[in-house]
Design a protein around this motif. Structure first.
Motif, PDB file in Angstrom:
ATOM      1  N   GLU A 195      -1.575  -6.351   5.695  1.00  0.00           N
ATOM      2  CA  GLU A 195      -2.808  -5.693   5.274  1.00  0.00           C
ATOM      3  C   GLU A 195      -3.764  -5.519   6.448  1.00  0.00           C
ATOM      4  O   GLU A 195      -4.367  -4.449   6.631  1.00  0.00           O
ATOM      5  N   ARG A 227       3.051   4.620   3.653  1.00  0.00           N
ATOM      6  CA  ARG A 227       1.728   5.139   3.979  1.00  0.00           C
ATOM      7  C   ARG A 227       1.787   6.500   4.677  1.00  0.00           C
ATOM      8  O   ARG A 227       0.804   6.926   5.270  1.00  0.00           O
ATOM      9  N   GLY A 285       0.803  -1.213   0.000  1.00  0.00           N
ATOM     10  CA  GLY A 285       0.000   0.000   0.000  1.00  0.00           C
ATOM     11  C   GLY A 285       0.833   1.260   0.000  1.00  0.00           C
ATOM     12  O   GLY A 285       2.039   1.232   0.240  1.00  0.00           O
ATOM     13  N   PHE A 325      -2.473  -2.688   8.908  1.00  0.00           N
ATOM     14  CA  PHE A 325      -2.672  -1.309   8.476  1.00  0.00           C
ATOM     15  C   PHE A 325      -4.149  -0.979   8.254  1.00  0.00           C
ATOM     16  O   PHE A 325      -4.520   0.199   8.246  1.00  0.00           O
ATOM     17  N   ASN A 326      -4.990  -1.975   8.139  1.00  0.00           N
ATOM     18  CA  ASN A 326      -6.431  -1.720   8.224  1.00  0.00           C
ATOM     19  C   ASN A 326      -6.797  -1.322   9.651  1.00  0.00           C
ATOM     20  O   ASN A 326      -7.624  -0.421   9.868  1.00  0.00           O
ATOM     21  N   GLN A 363      -5.186   3.600   6.989  1.00  0.00           N
ATOM     22  CA  GLN A 363      -4.257   3.553   5.853  1.00  0.00           C
ATOM     23  C   GLN A 363      -3.317   4.754   5.799  1.00  0.00           C
ATOM     24  O   GLN A 363      -2.242   4.674   5.197  1.00  0.00           O
ATOM     25  N   LYS A 393       3.625   1.188  -3.255  1.00  0.00           N
ATOM     26  CA  LYS A 393       2.843  -0.025  -3.473  1.00  0.00           C
ATOM     27  C   LYS A 393       3.424  -0.841  -4.627  1.00  0.00           C
ATOM     28  O   LYS A 393       3.776  -0.289  -5.671  1.00  0.00           O
TER      29      LYS A 393
END
Length: 209
Positions: free
Chosen positions: A49, A81, A24, A52-53, A57, A28
């Motif tokens: 994933e 990010r 991300g 970071f959810n 983000q 990315k």
């Protein structure tokens, strides 16, 4: 993501593939090299994933430490990010060289600092409440690595976060004993991952209900 001669032997199917991709942000799909080092086990894509959810983000302005950096996947993901400053701590000289090369290739040297040091000693030398996020992925041979968790607790802000990856789950009682609250917990195969935040002042030794 780190190395240790005490880490359990990985099965052939669990060995690093030679590279991981950032999933991300600014970089990315950029690749990071994964050298063939004993015990090196980059955090899987789906775990990163999920983390970071949980965090959101956008980490714009955050001050982040990736202790036991290994391949740097967690720390570079944070920088990708938007984190304003990320320090990658690694004691293995080969991995330090690889991290420096990755930082230069990504054009990240203005925000990503690579330090060769013992993670616990480095954290103990930091001022209190100086960091927004500490990423901890110690060798599985160290268990839950209480001293590193305690050192990380001291340096995060009251509204900060600690991510802990380990070969066994951390429960609420263990978290409370070092002044932390277990916010989220997940599992991917043999890997348990946790997101922790400081307990409110005055309740550091209480067990959350």
């Amino acid at each position: 993501m780190t190395t240790s001669p005490r880490s359990p032997r990985l099965s052939p199917s669990a060995r690093p593939a030679g590279e991981v991709r950032l999933i991300g942000g600014q970089w990315k799909r950029s690749k990071l090299a994964v050298p063939d080092r004993p015990g090196l086990r980059p955090t899987p894509d789906r775990v990163r994933e999920t983390l970071f959810n949980w965090l959101g983000q956008d980490l714009a302005g955050w001050q982040v430490v990736d202790a036991y950096a290994g391949s740097g996947a967690l720390g570079f993901e944070a920088a990708s990010r938007g984190a304003a400053r990320v320090v990658l701590i690694e004691h293995d000289a080969m991995l330090v060289h690889t991290l420096l090369a990755a930082s230069q290739r990504l054009g990240a040297t203005d925000r990503v600092q690579v330090v060769r040091a013992d993670a616990q000693a480095w954290l103990r030398g930091q001022p209190a409440q100086a960091w927004d996020l500490v990423l901890l992925d110690p060798p599985f041979g160290l268990g839950l690595d209480g001293p590193a968790l305690q050192a990380a607790r001291r340096v995060i802000r009251d509204d900060g976060w600690i991510y802990l990856e380990s070969g066994q789950p951390l429960d609420e009682t263990q978290a409370a004993a070092v002044g932390l609250r277990l916010h989220r917990h997940g599992r991917a195969g043999l890997v348990h991952f946790h997101l922790l935040t400081p307990l409110a002042p005055g309740v550091a030794q209480e067990v959350p209900r």
